[in-house]
Design an enzyme around this catalytic site. Structure first.
Site, PDB file in Angstrom:
ATOM      1  N   HIS A  72       0.632  -1.390  -0.048  1.00  0.00           N
ATOM      2  CA  HIS A  72      -0.011   0.113  -0.089  1.00  0.00           C
ATOM      3  C   HIS A  72       0.941   1.333   0.067  1.00  0.00           C
ATOM      4  CE1 HIS A  72      -4.027  -1.935   1.418  1.00  0.00           C
ATOM      5  NE2 HIS A  72      -3.684  -2.549   0.430  1.00  0.00           N
ATOM      6  N   TYR A 201      -9.061   5.382   7.667  1.00  0.00           N
ATOM      7  CA  TYR A 201      -9.171   5.831   9.040  1.00  0.00           C
ATOM      8  C   TYR A 201     -10.281   6.813   8.953  1.00  0.00           C
ATOM      9  CZ  TYR A 201      -4.790   3.302  10.020  1.00  0.00           C
ATOM     10  OH  TYR A 201      -3.902   2.294  10.125  1.00  0.00           O
ATOM     11  N   PRO A 292      -3.818   0.667  18.797  1.00  0.00           N
ATOM     12  CA  PRO A 292      -3.676   0.202  17.426  1.00  0.00           C
ATOM     13  C   PRO A 292      -3.882   1.011  16.270  1.00  0.00           C
ATOM     14  CG  PRO A 292      -5.905  -0.653  18.336  1.00  0.00           C
ATOM     15  CD  PRO A 292      -5.033  -0.008  19.425  1.00  0.00           C
ATOM     16  N   LYS A 296       1.271  -0.068  14.825  1.00  0.00           N
ATOM     17  CA  LYS A 296       2.677  -0.060  15.275  1.00  0.00           C
ATOM     18  C   LYS A 296       3.121  -1.216  16.099  1.00  0.00           C
ATOM     19  CE  LYS A 296       3.918   3.489  12.975  1.00  0.00           C
ATOM     20  NZ  LYS A 296       4.295   2.928  11.709  1.00  0.00           N
ATOM     21  N   TYR A 384       3.799   6.888   9.659  1.00  0.00           N
ATOM     22  CA  TYR A 384       3.073   5.842   9.224  1.00  0.00           C
ATOM     23  C   TYR A 384       3.908   4.452   8.683  1.00  0.00           C
ATOM     24  CZ  TYR A 384      -1.224   3.007   8.157  1.00  0.00           C
ATOM     25  OH  TYR A 384      -2.249   2.210   8.274  1.00  0.00           O
TER      26      TYR A 384
HETATM   27  C1  PHB Z   1      -5.735  -4.458  10.950  1.00  0.00           C
HETATM   28  O1  PHB Z   1      -5.793  -4.453   9.805  1.00  0.00           O
HETATM   29  O2  PHB Z   1      -6.249  -5.166  11.886  1.00  0.00           O
HETATM   30  C2  PHB Z   1      -5.568  -3.036  11.437  1.00  0.00           C
HETATM   31  C3  PHB Z   1      -5.079  -2.130  10.454  1.00  0.00           C
HETATM   32  C4  PHB Z   1      -4.404  -0.925  10.640  1.00  0.00           C
HETATM   33  C5  PHB Z   1      -4.500  -0.339  12.035  1.00  0.00           C
HETATM   34  C6  PHB Z   1      -4.967  -1.193  13.020  1.00  0.00           C
HETATM   35  C7  PHB Z   1      -5.282  -2.569  12.682  1.00  0.00           C
HETATM   36  O3  PHB Z   1      -4.084   0.992  12.453  1.00  0.00           O
END
Ligand code: PHB
Ligand code: APR
Length: 399
Positions: A72, A201, A292, A296, A384
């Protein structure tokens, strides 16, 4: 039994470390309380920084990742004013992240450990660490009620937040920093194509939402929920409806399907300092937890053990102790920066019980600012994709 480095815990931190030390010709034993199926089955995040991808390639465990991982180059922020893409590749010097579930990472690591003869003791109960401030530590445990003991040069606590290792550092010799957030994440896994080809997000008036994925046919979605939420109150239908209300029309209609995993996780920031006590070293969740948001957790476990493997290599090959002495300071430098990013990203995107109209406007103004500012997007992007590992640490494990 006797070994050079005894590792407690066979999660990502413990297994990556064991495989690196094996490559360096060092002898290790890993003690894991649960069995392989349990450790491998735990559903966790799935976004790998380039340091993690490189390490897997360098260790020769990256074939499936290269085949199945999804690169990505951007990520997306959504809010009530719309949505926009952050082009991470353009904003950093070409960096990206790779979507590949932690469960898949664990499978690859366990397969390699078994094929290479890395010793892992599953079902190790009552692990206890002794003489940590002497030159001759030893570890005791039981297996099917039989007592066992191993001497070692060093013990590495990779046993997660609830492990035994961190507690072995006397209270007077350590300091803990913590923030517990007043909400959790309710997550589902579904055998459905992702709503968007990249992650979204979303800051919604109704609370945070995240559209993620494991593959082109498997999706992972989260919604922010109350800490005392009962999972029984969230049949799939209700989850999909709430997710749609939060995401709005961003990404289009969400392909629905039955969930095959559903769980609630609390959010926490936690750091213990230092990450060393005598001949005990801590790595990964044993020393720190991030919320989460930003994915990270596993990547931080990886940077810890890369730095630790380098320090152990210097000790065994050159007899240099300075790497081991500097490990905690060097690891914590990167840990605190990731803590800051995860905390900031959580604050930007979630609804807090005390979010009054003023704080809400502050969130929206900051998102609008990021939308319009290349500088602000760069800050987000470089965090990120993962900050560099400073100093020499890590060059051996980069591709
Ligand atoms: C996930 O795919 O479980 C996931 C992806 C990004 C995040 C947290 C969890 O920031
Ligand atoms: N004795 C032996 N093993 C133990 C003990 C103990 N007393 N306590 C815990 N363990 C084992 C757990 O069963 C688990 O398999 O240690 C392992 C710790 O693994 P993780 O919790 O995954 O921690 P870590 O390897 O640091 O990985 C950090 O991966 O699991 C994610 O959310 C986590 O993203 C974070 C990252």
């Amino acid at each position: 039994m006797k070994t050079q480095v005894l590792i407690v815990g066979a999660g990502p931190a413990g297994l990556f470390l064991a495989l690196m030390l094996h490559e360096l010709g060092l002898d290790t034993v890993v003690l894991e309380r649960r069995d392989r199926a349990y450790v491998e089955g735990r559903v966790r995040a799935g976004v790998l920084e380039q340091i993690t991808v490189d390490l897997m390639q360098r260790l020769g465990v990256g074939d499936r990742l290269a085949q199945e991982g999804l690169v990505h180059t951007g990520t997306n922020l959504a809010y009530e004013g719309g949505a926009f893409r952050i082009d991470m590749q353009a904003l950093t010097s070409g960096s990206a992240v790779t979507v590949y579930g932690q469960q898949e990472v664990m499978k690859d690591l366990f397969d390699a450990a078994a094929a290479r003869g890395v010793r892992i003791v599953f079902g190790a109960d009552n692990v206890d660490l002794h003489n940590l401030t002497s030159a001759h530590p030893f570890v005791t445990w039981s297996e099917e009620s039989q007592p066992h003991r191993s001497e070692c040069d060093f013990v590495v606590g990779c046993d997660g937040f609830h492990g035994v290792s961190r507690g072995k550092i006397p209270a007077g010799a350590s300091k803990a920093f913590e923030r517990v957030y007043p909400f959790g994440w309710l997550g589902i896994l579904t055998e459905t194509p992702p709503v968007n080809h990249e992650l979204i997000y979303c800051n919604s008036e109704r609370g945070f939402a995240l559209a993620s994925m494991r593959s082109l046919t498997r999706s992972r979605y989260y919604i922010q929920c109350a800490l005392d939420e009962d999972i029984e109150d969230w049949p799939d239908e209700r989850f999909w409806e709430e997710l749609e209300l939060r995401l709005g029309t961003v990404g289009g209609a969400i392909p629905r399907g039955p969930s095959f995993e559903k769980s609630i996780a609390p959010l926490r920031s936690f750091v213990t300092e230092p990450m060393r006590h005598g001949r005990l070293f801590l790595a990964g969740d044993a020393a720190h937890i991030v919320p989460p948001t930003g994915a990270k957790g596993m990547n931080l476990a990886v940077s810890d053990v890369i730095m630790l493997a380098e320090a152990l290599e210097a000790f065994y090959v050159k007899g240099a102790e300075s790497g081991l002495e500097g490990y905690s300071t060097r690891a914590l430098d990167r840990v605190w920066k990731a803590e800051r990013f995860s905390w900031w990203f959580t604050g930007l995107t979630h609804r807090f019980p005390d979010t009054d109209p003023f704080s809400r406007r502050m969130q929206l103004a900051e998102i609008e600012y990021i939308r319009g500012s290349r500088a602000a997007q760069t800050v987000l992007a470089e965090n990120y994709v993962g900050l560099p590992i400073t100093g020499e640490a890590g060059s051996r494990w980069r591709v």
